[in-house]
Design a protein around this motif. Sequence first.
Motif, short mmCIF file in Angstrom:
data_model
loop_
_atom_site.label_atom_id
_atom_site.label_comp_id
_atom_site.label_asym_id
_atom_site.label_seq_id
_atom_site.Cartn_x
_atom_site.Cartn_y
_atom_site.Cartn_z
N LEU A 251 0.81 -1.21 0.00
CA LEU A 251 0.00 0.00 0.00
C LEU A 251 0.84 1.26 0.00
O LEU A 251 0.47 2.27 -0.61
N ALA A 252 2.00 1.24 0.67
CA ALA A 252 2.82 2.45 0.79
C ALA A 252 3.23 3.00 -0.57
O ALA A 252 2.90 4.15 -0.91
N PRO A 253 3.92 2.21 -1.41
CA PRO A 253 4.28 2.76 -2.71
C PRO A 253 3.09 3.00 -3.63
O PRO A 253 3.08 3.97 -4.39
N VAL A 254 2.08 2.13 -3.55
CA VAL A 254 0.92 2.28 -4.43
C VAL A 254 0.15 3.55 -4.09
O VAL A 254 -0.26 4.31 -4.98
N ILE A 255 -0.05 3.80 -2.81
CA ILE A 255 -0.76 5.02 -2.40
C ILE A 255 0.02 6.26 -2.80
O ILE A 255 -0.54 7.23 -3.33
N GLY A 256 1.33 6.26 -2.54
CA GLY A 256 2.15 7.43 -2.86
C GLY A 256 2.13 7.76 -4.33
O GLY A 256 1.89 8.91 -4.73
N VAL A 257 2.35 6.75 -5.19
CA VAL A 257 2.36 6.98 -6.64
C VAL A 257 0.96 7.31 -7.14
O VAL A 257 0.77 8.18 -8.00
N GLY A 258 -0.06 6.63 -6.58
CA GLY A 258 -1.44 6.90 -6.99
C GLY A 258 -1.86 8.33 -6.69
O GLY A 258 -2.49 9.00 -7.52
N LEU A 259 -1.51 8.83 -5.51
CA LEU A 259 -1.83 10.21 -5.15
C LEU A 259 -1.12 11.20 -6.07
O LEU A 259 -1.68 12.24 -6.44
N TYR A 260 0.10 10.86 -6.46
CA TYR A 260 0.83 11.74 -7.38
C TYR A 260 0.08 11.89 -8.70
O TYR A 260 -0.09 13.00 -9.21
N PHE A 261 -0.36 10.77 -9.27
CA PHE A 261 -1.05 10.85 -10.55
C PHE A 261 -2.39 11.58 -10.42
O PHE A 261 -2.80 12.30 -11.34
N LEU A 262 -3.07 11.42 -9.30
CA LEU A 262 -4.31 12.16 -9.08
C LEU A 262 -4.03 13.66 -9.01
O LEU A 262 -4.76 14.47 -9.62
N MET A 263 -2.99 14.04 -8.28
CA MET A 263 -2.63 15.46 -8.19
C MET A 263 -2.20 16.01 -9.54
O MET A 263 -2.59 17.12 -9.92
N ARG A 264 -1.43 15.23 -10.27
CA ARG A 264 -0.96 15.70 -11.58
C ARG A 264 -2.13 15.90 -12.53
O ARG A 264 -2.18 16.88 -13.29
N HIS A 265 -3.09 14.98 -12.51
CA HIS A 265 -4.26 15.09 -13.38
C HIS A 265 -5.09 16.32 -13.02
O HIS A 265 -5.57 17.04 -13.90
N ALA A 266 -5.22 16.57 -11.71
CA ALA A 266 -6.01 17.73 -11.27
C ALA A 266 -5.28 19.04 -11.54
O ALA A 266 -5.92 20.09 -11.67
N ALA A 267 -3.96 18.99 -11.62
CA ALA A 267 -3.17 20.23 -11.71
C ALA A 267 -2.95 20.71 -13.13
O ALA A 267 -2.69 21.89 -13.35
N THR A 268 -3.02 19.82 -14.10
CA THR A 268 -2.64 20.18 -15.46
C THR A 268 -3.81 20.04 -16.41
O THR A 268 -4.43 18.97 -16.50
N ALA A 269 -4.09 21.12 -17.13
CA ALA A 269 -5.14 21.07 -18.14
C ALA A 269 -4.63 20.36 -19.40
O ALA A 269 -5.38 19.67 -20.09
#
Length: 588
Positions: free
Chosen positions: A220-238
Motif C-alpha cells: 500500500l505504501a508505494p501504491v498510495i504514494g504513486v497513486g496520489l501523485y497521478f491524481l494530483m498531476r491530473h487535477a493540476a494540469t489542463a
Amino acid sequence: MKNTPSKPLVILALLLCVILPFLFCSNGDLNSVDDLKRVTGLDAAGPLNIFNLFFPNGNSYYYRPLGRLTFFWDRDIWGSIASFMHLENIFIHFGSTFLVFFITRRVALLYAIESMLVPLGAGLFFGVHPITTEAVCWISGRFDLLAGFFLLLAVYLLLCELNKARVFLLLLSSIAILAACLAKEVAVFALPGLLWLAWTFPKSETKRSGYGFGRLVSFLAPVIGVGLYFLMRHAATARDSGVKAAFKGVAEVTAATDGFELLDKGRVALKVYGFYLKKLFVPWPLNFGIIEISNWYVGCGVLLVALLVWLFWRRDLIGALGLTAFFVLSPALLVVFGRMAWTPIAERYLYIPAALSMPAISILVYQACFMPGAVWCKGKERYISSVFMLLLAVFFITTAHRSWLWQDNERLFRDTVQKSPNFLPAKAELATALSNKGKTEEARSILAAMQDSQAKNYVVADMNLAGLMLHNEEFDDARNLLLKLYAEHPKKRYEILQLLLKVNDKQLGQVLDPARKLVMQNESLEWLLEQKELKPSPFADYRIGKKQLVLGLEKEAAASFRAALAKAPADAFYRGAAKTMLEKLESQ
C-alpha cells in the motif's frame, strides 16, 4: 573488519567527506543553463501562492511543484543568493548520504553483518562519488537531489514498516514517495522495485502476522504514494505536454516495424544503459554535455541484462535495491528517443540509481572480501582495505576538482567544449561566459567560427553574436542580423524582439535627428505590443505605457498603466511607478 567506529566519528566522517569537496561550488556562479533563467523568472513571478503552485491548471511540461517550492523559498528567504542556493543543494545531498548509511545499516544487519564499516563505506562512496557532482553543483539539479532524498527516505521507512508492522510508518512511507514524485517524476518508476522489495523482505524479520497478507499490506505504501501523485498531476494540469512528449518517445520505438530498425533501437538501448553501468563504477571522463557515446558500450549493456537477471533470481533485498536503481534509471531512455532535455545523456540521471545501488554494492563487496567464507581473500584484507581507501581518495579529489570547475561558467564550458567539440550549445554558453567577463574578442571569434554550414541555423549563437555587436555599438549589423533571425525563427521571436529593443534603446542616445528618433520610438512600441501578444503580462503593459507616454499617447498610456496595476503582484517593483504615472495622467 570487526572494528566499529563510534557514532560521532561516523557523523564527522560523513559530514567532512560530503561538505569539503563541494566547498568550491558553494561560492559558484549561477549556471547560464537554466539557473539564471530560473532566478529571473522567480523575480517576476509575484508572491508565492502554494495552491496555484501545486494546482496551476494550465499547460505543464514538468510537474515538479515541490522542487519549485524550494526555489520560491530561496527567493523569499535570502533573495536567490547563489551561494545559499548552492549550500542548500549540498545539505540535501548530505541528508541523502545519511539515508544511504541508515539503509545500508538496516539491510546489512539482516545479512548478519554488524560492522559499522559497511554502512560507513556505502555512505562515503556515495557522498563523494564523482557522478553526483552535476546534480549537486548545478542549482537546477535540485530536482534530482530532492527526489533522491525523499525516495531514500521512503525506502528506509518501508524497511522499518516491514520490520515493525506499524501503520504510521506505512503512511509516512507513502508521503515520502509522494514527495519524491512531486520533486521529479522519475521517482514514479521506482514503484515496481519497491513492490519487489516488500515481497522479498525476510519473513523471519517481520512482526506482522499472516505474512502473505502482510506483504500485500506493505504494498500500500508505494501504491498510495504513486497513486496520489497521478491524481494530483491530473487535477493540476489542463494539458500535460510532458507526458505527451514521453509517449512520443515511446511511440518512436514501438512504431518501428522494420526488423533492422527494431534491432537498432535495441542496440541504442543497450548502449545507453551500458554507458550508465560503466559510469557507476568508472565515472571518468565527467562531462556536462554528453551528446554521443561509443558503440562499444553495447557490451556493457549485455552485461547489465545478465546482472538484472541475476538480481531478480536472488529474490532478496540486495536484488530488490539493484532492480529499483535500474527502474529509476529506465526513463533515461525516453530522453534519448524523445529528445526531452539539453543533452540526450546526463550524469545527473545516475544520482538516484547510485544512491539506491550503493547499499547493495557495499554488502556484496563485504561478503566477497571480508566474510569468513571469502577464502580467496584470506590474509589479504589489509591490501583490499588499502585499495578501497585509495579509491575513496581518488573519488574525493575528482569530486573536488569537478566542484572547482562548476564554480565558474567559463571553466565549466571550456571543459565541456573540449570534451564535446561538436556540441554547439556548449560553445554558445562559453561565448556568453567570456562576454560576461569582458573577453569579447575571444567570445566573438567562437561565435564567428560557428557561422558555417553546420552551425549557421543555431539561433542562440546568432543571438549571442548580435549581443556582442550591440556591445561594440555595431547597431546596424546587430539590427540586420536580428531582423533576419526574426523572420527565420518564429519560436524565438520574443527573445529576438527583446534584443531589438535593446539595440533601439542604446542607439537612441546617439541619434540627433528628431524624425529618426520618432521612427525608432514607434518601432519599439510595435515590438513591445508584439511581445505582449506572445507573452501577456502586467509588466508588458507597464513597458508599453512608458513608451506610449514618450510618444505623447497619454490616453493609451493611461490605459496601459491601469491594466498593469490591475494584474501586477503586490510586491512588483514597477507597481509604484505605474501608480504614480497613472495618477499624474488622470489629474491632467
